[in-house]
Design a protein around this motif. Structure first.
Motif, PDB file in Angstrom:
ATOM      1  N   ASN A  82       0.894  -1.170   0.221  1.00  0.00           N
ATOM      2  CA  ASN A  82      -0.033   0.133  -0.044  1.00  0.00           C
ATOM      3  C   ASN A  82       0.839   1.177   0.016  1.00  0.00           C
ATOM      4  O   ASN A  82       2.167   1.137   0.573  1.00  0.00           O
ATOM      5  CB  ASN A  82      -0.935  -0.009   1.327  1.00  0.00           C
ATOM      6  CG  ASN A  82      -2.081  -1.164   1.183  1.00  0.00           C
ATOM      7  OD1 ASN A  82      -2.880  -1.316   0.559  1.00  0.00           O
ATOM      8  ND2 ASN A  82      -1.477  -2.279   2.215  1.00  0.00           N
ATOM      9  N   GLU A  83       0.323   2.286  -0.495  1.00  0.00           N
ATOM     10  CA  GLU A  83       0.910   3.758  -0.285  1.00  0.00           C
ATOM     11  C   GLU A  83       0.283   4.422   0.677  1.00  0.00           C
ATOM     12  O   GLU A  83      -1.084   4.680   0.534  1.00  0.00           O
ATOM     13  CB  GLU A  83       1.091   4.364  -1.487  1.00  0.00           C
ATOM     14  CG  GLU A  83       2.013   5.669  -1.424  1.00  0.00           C
ATOM     15  CD  GLU A  83       2.353   6.295  -2.748  1.00  0.00           C
ATOM     16  OE1 GLU A  83       2.389   7.597  -2.904  1.00  0.00           O
ATOM     17  OE2 GLU A  83       2.404   5.508  -3.776  1.00  0.00           O
ATOM     18  N   ILE A  84       0.767   5.186   1.735  1.00  0.00           N
ATOM     19  CA  ILE A  84       0.003   5.924   2.602  1.00  0.00           C
ATOM     20  C   ILE A  84       0.869   6.938   2.792  1.00  0.00           C
ATOM     21  O   ILE A  84       2.021   7.222   3.368  1.00  0.00           O
ATOM     22  CB  ILE A  84       0.154   5.307   3.985  1.00  0.00           C
ATOM     23  CG1 ILE A  84      -0.625   3.592   3.902  1.00  0.00           C
ATOM     24  CG2 ILE A  84      -0.764   5.828   5.260  1.00  0.00           C
ATOM     25  CD1 ILE A  84      -0.580   2.781   5.270  1.00  0.00           C
ATOM     26  N   VAL A 107       1.377  -9.042   9.335  1.00  0.00           N
ATOM     27  CA  VAL A 107       2.292  -8.692   8.618  1.00  0.00           C
ATOM     28  C   VAL A 107       2.300  -7.548   7.833  1.00  0.00           C
ATOM     29  O   VAL A 107       1.130  -7.049   7.446  1.00  0.00           O
ATOM     30  CB  VAL A 107       2.517 -10.046   7.440  1.00  0.00           C
ATOM     31  CG1 VAL A 107       3.559  -9.484   6.555  1.00  0.00           C
ATOM     32  CG2 VAL A 107       2.735 -11.329   7.853  1.00  0.00           C
ATOM     33  N   ILE A 108       3.122  -6.717   8.101  1.00  0.00           N
ATOM     34  CA  ILE A 108       3.416  -5.550   7.396  1.00  0.00           C
ATOM     35  C   ILE A 108       4.258  -5.450   6.386  1.00  0.00           C
ATOM     36  O   ILE A 108       5.488  -5.231   6.885  1.00  0.00           O
ATOM     37  CB  ILE A 108       3.394  -4.075   8.371  1.00  0.00           C
ATOM     38  CG1 ILE A 108       1.969  -4.189   9.485  1.00  0.00           C
ATOM     39  CG2 ILE A 108       3.440  -2.789   7.759  1.00  0.00           C
ATOM     40  CD1 ILE A 108       2.314  -3.325  10.529  1.00  0.00           C
ATOM     41  N   ASP A 134      10.611  -5.046   4.661  1.00  0.00           N
ATOM     42  CA  ASP A 134      10.440  -4.451   3.177  1.00  0.00           C
ATOM     43  C   ASP A 134       9.650  -3.351   2.910  1.00  0.00           C
ATOM     44  O   ASP A 134       8.981  -3.235   1.719  1.00  0.00           O
ATOM     45  CB  ASP A 134      10.456  -5.638   2.164  1.00  0.00           C
ATOM     46  CG  ASP A 134      11.298  -6.655   2.281  1.00  0.00           C
ATOM     47  OD1 ASP A 134      12.519  -6.493   2.352  1.00  0.00           O
ATOM     48  OD2 ASP A 134      11.072  -7.691   1.913  1.00  0.00           O
ATOM     49  N   ASN A 135       9.486  -2.377   3.926  1.00  0.00           N
ATOM     50  CA  ASN A 135       8.773  -1.206   3.668  1.00  0.00           C
ATOM     51  C   ASN A 135       9.734  -0.056   3.677  1.00  0.00           C
ATOM     52  O   ASN A 135      10.657   0.025   4.067  1.00  0.00           O
ATOM     53  CB  ASN A 135       7.770  -0.976   4.978  1.00  0.00           C
ATOM     54  CG  ASN A 135       6.883  -2.145   5.453  1.00  0.00           C
ATOM     55  OD1 ASN A 135       5.902  -2.260   4.483  1.00  0.00           O
ATOM     56  ND2 ASN A 135       7.298  -2.922   6.370  1.00  0.00           N
ATOM     57  N   THR A 136       9.308   0.937   2.917  1.00  0.00           N
ATOM     58  CA  THR A 136       9.724   2.251   2.803  1.00  0.00           C
ATOM     59  C   THR A 136       9.141   3.136   3.767  1.00  0.00           C
ATOM     60  O   THR A 136       7.934   3.260   3.470  1.00  0.00           O
ATOM     61  CB  THR A 136      10.119   2.753   1.413  1.00  0.00           C
ATOM     62  OG1 THR A 136      10.760   1.773   0.838  1.00  0.00           O
ATOM     63  CG2 THR A 136      10.741   3.938   1.386  1.00  0.00           C
ATOM     64  N   ILE A 155       8.993   4.504  13.272  1.00  0.00           N
ATOM     65  CA  ILE A 155       8.163   3.099  13.695  1.00  0.00           C
ATOM     66  C   ILE A 155       8.506   3.036  15.427  1.00  0.00           C
ATOM     67  O   ILE A 155       9.515   3.205  15.827  1.00  0.00           O
ATOM     68  CB  ILE A 155       8.942   1.839  13.145  1.00  0.00           C
ATOM     69  CG1 ILE A 155       8.815   1.701  11.725  1.00  0.00           C
ATOM     70  CG2 ILE A 155       8.316   0.666  13.850  1.00  0.00           C
ATOM     71  CD1 ILE A 155       9.644   0.540  11.146  1.00  0.00           C
ATOM     72  N   ARG A 156       7.582   2.859  15.847  1.00  0.00           N
ATOM     73  CA  ARG A 156       7.396   2.514  17.484  1.00  0.00           C
ATOM     74  C   ARG A 156       6.946   1.207  17.989  1.00  0.00           C
ATOM     75  O   ARG A 156       5.787   0.939  17.411  1.00  0.00           O
ATOM     76  CB  ARG A 156       6.592   3.697  17.905  1.00  0.00           C
ATOM     77  CG  ARG A 156       6.698   3.661  19.789  1.00  0.00           C
ATOM     78  CD  ARG A 156       6.011   4.721  20.537  1.00  0.00           C
ATOM     79  NE  ARG A 156       4.452   4.506  20.196  1.00  0.00           N
ATOM     80  CZ  ARG A 156       3.791   5.033  21.038  1.00  0.00           C
ATOM     81  NH1 ARG A 156       4.139   6.001  22.058  1.00  0.00           N
ATOM     82  NH2 ARG A 156       2.635   5.262  20.901  1.00  0.00           N
TER      83      ARG A 156
END
Length: 162
Positions: A82-84, A107-108, A134-136, A155-156
Motif C-alpha cells: 500500500n501507499e500511505i 504482516v506489514i 521491506d517497507n519504505t 516506527i514505534r
C-alpha cells in the motif's frame, strides 16, 4: 474505486476474511487531495475485531486521522504493498499504520509510508507476532512538534511486543 469524504472511517470492517484492494482511499478518482472540507475526517481503513483480513495495493492519503488502524484483537491481518501518504491532517497522533488492541500474527510488508504529519507505524504493548519487513518509511511525523509532546518517530514498538 475512490472512497473519500466520510466523517469517521472511509472503510470500517468487522467481518473475517475481508479483502480490501486496489482502491483510492481519501483521494479523488485521479489520486488528488480533495482539499479542505471534502477530506475524510477519520481513518482510511479501520479493522475492528476481524481476523484474516488482507489490505493490499491501495493508495491512501490526505485523511484527517490515520491510514490503517487495527483494533480489538484483529489477528492475521496482512498489510501489503500500500501507499500511505499525508495522513494525520488533524493531529500528530494518528499514524500511517496503527497495530493496536492485542492484534496478533500480522504482516506489514512492501508498503510506502511517507510524508505523513504523524508517525509511520505504531504498535501497542498487546501486539504479538508482528512481522514488519521491506517497507519504505520516510519523512513521517513532519508536523511542527505538538505543545503536548506529540509523537515523532518512524516506527514505534512498545515493551511487550514480540
Amino acid at each position: 474505486l475512490a472512497i473519500y469524504g466520510f466523517g469517521a472511517n472511509d472503510i470500517d470492517a468487522s467481518a473475517n476474511g475481508v479483502i480490501i484492494e486496489r482502491n483510492l482511499i481519501g483521494l479523488t478518482a485521479v489520486g488528488a487531495d480533495p482539499g479542505g472540507a471534502a477530506r475524510s475526517a477519520g481513518n482510511a481503513v479501520r479493522i475492528n475485531g476481524a481476523d484474516n483480513v488482507t489490505i493490499q495495493t491501495n493508495y491512501m492519503g490526505y485523511l484527517g486521522l490515520g491510514g490503517i488502524v487495527l483494533q480489538t484483537g484483529s489477528d492475521g491481518v496482512l498489510i501489503l504493498a500500500n501507499e500511505i501518504r499525508a495522513v494525520g491532517q488533524l493531529g500528530d497522533a494518528a499514524d500511517g499504520i496503527d497495530h493496536f488492541g492485542g492484534s496478533a500474527n500480522g504482516v506489514i510488508r512492501g508498503n510506502l509510508i511517507t510524508g505523513n504529519l504523524s508517525p509511520g507505524i505504531d504498535t501497542d504493548a498487546g501486539t504479538t507476532n508482528l512481522l514488519i519487513e521491506d517497507n519504505t518509511i520516510s519523512n513521517n511525523a513532519v508536523s511542527p512538534p505538538s505543545p503536548l509532546g506529540g509523537e515523532e518517530f518512524g516506527i514505534r514498538i512498545l515493551d511487550g511486543v514480540v
